[in-house]
Design a protein around this motif. Structure first.
Motif, short mmCIF file in Angstrom:
data_model
loop_
_atom_site.label_atom_id
_atom_site.label_comp_id
_atom_site.label_asym_id
_atom_site.label_seq_id
_atom_site.Cartn_x
_atom_site.Cartn_y
_atom_site.Cartn_z
N ARG A 308 0.83 -1.21 0.00
CA ARG A 308 0.00 0.00 0.00
C ARG A 308 0.86 1.25 0.00
O ARG A 308 0.61 2.21 -0.74
CB ARG A 308 -0.94 -0.03 1.21
N SER A 311 2.60 1.71 -3.42
CA SER A 311 1.66 2.17 -4.46
C SER A 311 1.32 3.64 -4.28
O SER A 311 1.24 4.39 -5.26
CB SER A 311 0.38 1.32 -4.42
N ALA A 312 1.13 4.08 -3.04
CA ALA A 312 0.84 5.49 -2.80
C ALA A 312 1.99 6.36 -3.28
O ALA A 312 1.79 7.41 -3.91
CB ALA A 312 0.58 5.73 -1.31
N TYR A 367 -3.76 0.12 -4.40
CA TYR A 367 -3.90 0.84 -3.14
C TYR A 367 -5.33 0.75 -2.61
O TYR A 367 -5.56 0.51 -1.42
CB TYR A 367 -3.51 2.31 -3.33
N SER A 371 -6.46 -1.08 0.81
CA SER A 371 -7.08 -0.24 1.83
C SER A 371 -8.46 -0.79 2.21
O SER A 371 -8.85 -0.79 3.39
CB SER A 371 -7.20 1.20 1.34
#
Length: 374
Positions: A308, A311-312, A367, A371
């Motif tokens: 995550r 990817s952010a 992401y 999430s």
């Protein structure tokens, strides 16, 4: 995570900066790009002598005791000079994948050669139909009479044109995780390579495998997690390279605005252009912060937190790089589009970085999925 650099890390960053300023001018880069190999053996050997290939690898894995931060510092410095030698493909993507894979026969010798710069080994994993998803692998490996035979195709293999060894992923079973890694000779029978240049003039290969003999490395059917870890390390390192390229592009543009005259004064005095430069600086500093976030995800998170966070970072930095690159071209005007002027090459590299290891759309989906699952 403490982002204050140690004395050793500061010295590493300074050594890369001095190397780029002294040994990798724009004219030299153009000569390397136009050469037959597309990379310089002299430059590669200097990078090895400076210890950069093992700087980001733990001692247990055969490196010099560093980690993701060291790789990011090196990549940021190389990004400032648009260095075309495949540092990330060899010293990050391959070495981090091998480190995550764990011990296997021949690993020490292979890693030692990569760290010393005497051996180039690259991971051939991506496939056209996968669209950046590392879990989609159609290449198959079949075992007969004690040997493995690989058939399939790999696309956009970084560093492959100059590699001595290919580390090829292939499916060895029907399950989602039944993916293994094989060591393959680039000159093996049944292997063909289509070498081409990307927009930034770096060279990559598309590979076709038709019954190519490979040697299994690591556990059969247990390589997926190692491949994902290697790709995530390489992605964050690539983001750091983008920050180096953005930083140089920004200040090249600032210097140009100070010297370009219109109506009897430097165009950098015009308020509208100052506002655009301020927007570019904001994007650069946000991108720099997202590199820190990506590094923290690599070091401190579990597998899902790592994915995550990576990817952010990739989404933010990919978009920021394109913004800074485009604004740099526009503020330079027509000269920014010429082959002989450096700023256009920075935009090209930032454009390529935005698409490598998955573009913004792919990482936004990952992401969001991670999430939602959390």
């Amino acid at each position: 995570m403490d982002f204050n650099l140690t004395t050793e890390q500061e010295a590493l960053s300074d050594s890369v900066r001095r190397f780029v300023e002294r040994d990798y001018g724009f004219d030299k880069r153009r000569a390397i790009m136009d050469s037959a190999d597309g990379i310089s053996a002299e430059i590669w050997n200097k990078m090895a002598e400076l210890g950069w290939f093992g700087a980001g690898l733990s001692e247990d894995a055969g490196g010099f005791g560093g980690g993701a931060v060291e790789n990011a510092l090196i990549a940021e410095g190389l990004g400032r000079g648009l260095v075309v030698e495949p540092f990330i493909a060899n010293a990050v993507l391959t070495l981090q994948t091998l480190a995550a894979l764990g011990p296997f026969e021949g690993r020490e010798v292979l890693v030692e050669g990569i760290v010393a710069g005497t051996h180039k080994a690259v991971l051939a994993h991506g496939e056209a139909d996968a669209r950046g998803n590392p879990r989609i692998v159609a290449t198959k490996a079949t075992k007969a009479d004690g040997s493995w035979s690989l058939s399939g195709a790999k696309s956009l293999v970084l560093g492959a044109p100059s590699a001595d060894t290919l580390i090829v992923s292939a499916r060895t079973g029907p399950g989602d995780g039944d993916i293994s890694l094989f060591r393959v000779d680039p000159a093996a029978a049944g292997l063909s390579a289509n070498v081409y240049r990307l927009l930034d003039n770096s060279r990559v290969s598309d590979l076709k495998l038709d019954g190519v003999v490979g040697t299994l490395i690591g556990p059969e059917g247990g390589a997926l997690s190692a491949i994902e870890a290697g790709i995530d390390h390489a992605t964050v390192t690539l983001c750091a390279e983008a920050v180096g390229a953005m930083d140089t592009a920004l200040f090249m543009t600032r210097d140009y605005l100070k010297t370009r005259q219109q109506f009897g004064q430097p165009i950098g005095n015009f308020q509208a252009l100052q506002h655009r430069m301020a927007d570019m600086l904001v994007e650069l500093e946000l991108a720099r912060s997202m590199v820190f976030q990506g590094l923290a995800a690599l070091v401190e998170g579990d597998a899902d937190q790592r994915r995550r966070g990576v990817s952010a970072s990739k989404v933010m930095i990919g978009d920021a790089g394109l913004f800074v690159g485009r604004q740099s071209i526009q503020l330079h005007g027509g000269i920014g589009m010429t082959e002989e002027y450096a700023i256009g090459h920075y935009y090209r590299r930032l454009f390529v970085i935005a698409g490598l290891f998955g573009n913004a759309d792919i990482h936004l989906v990952r992401y969001g999925d991670l999430s939602w699952a959390a």
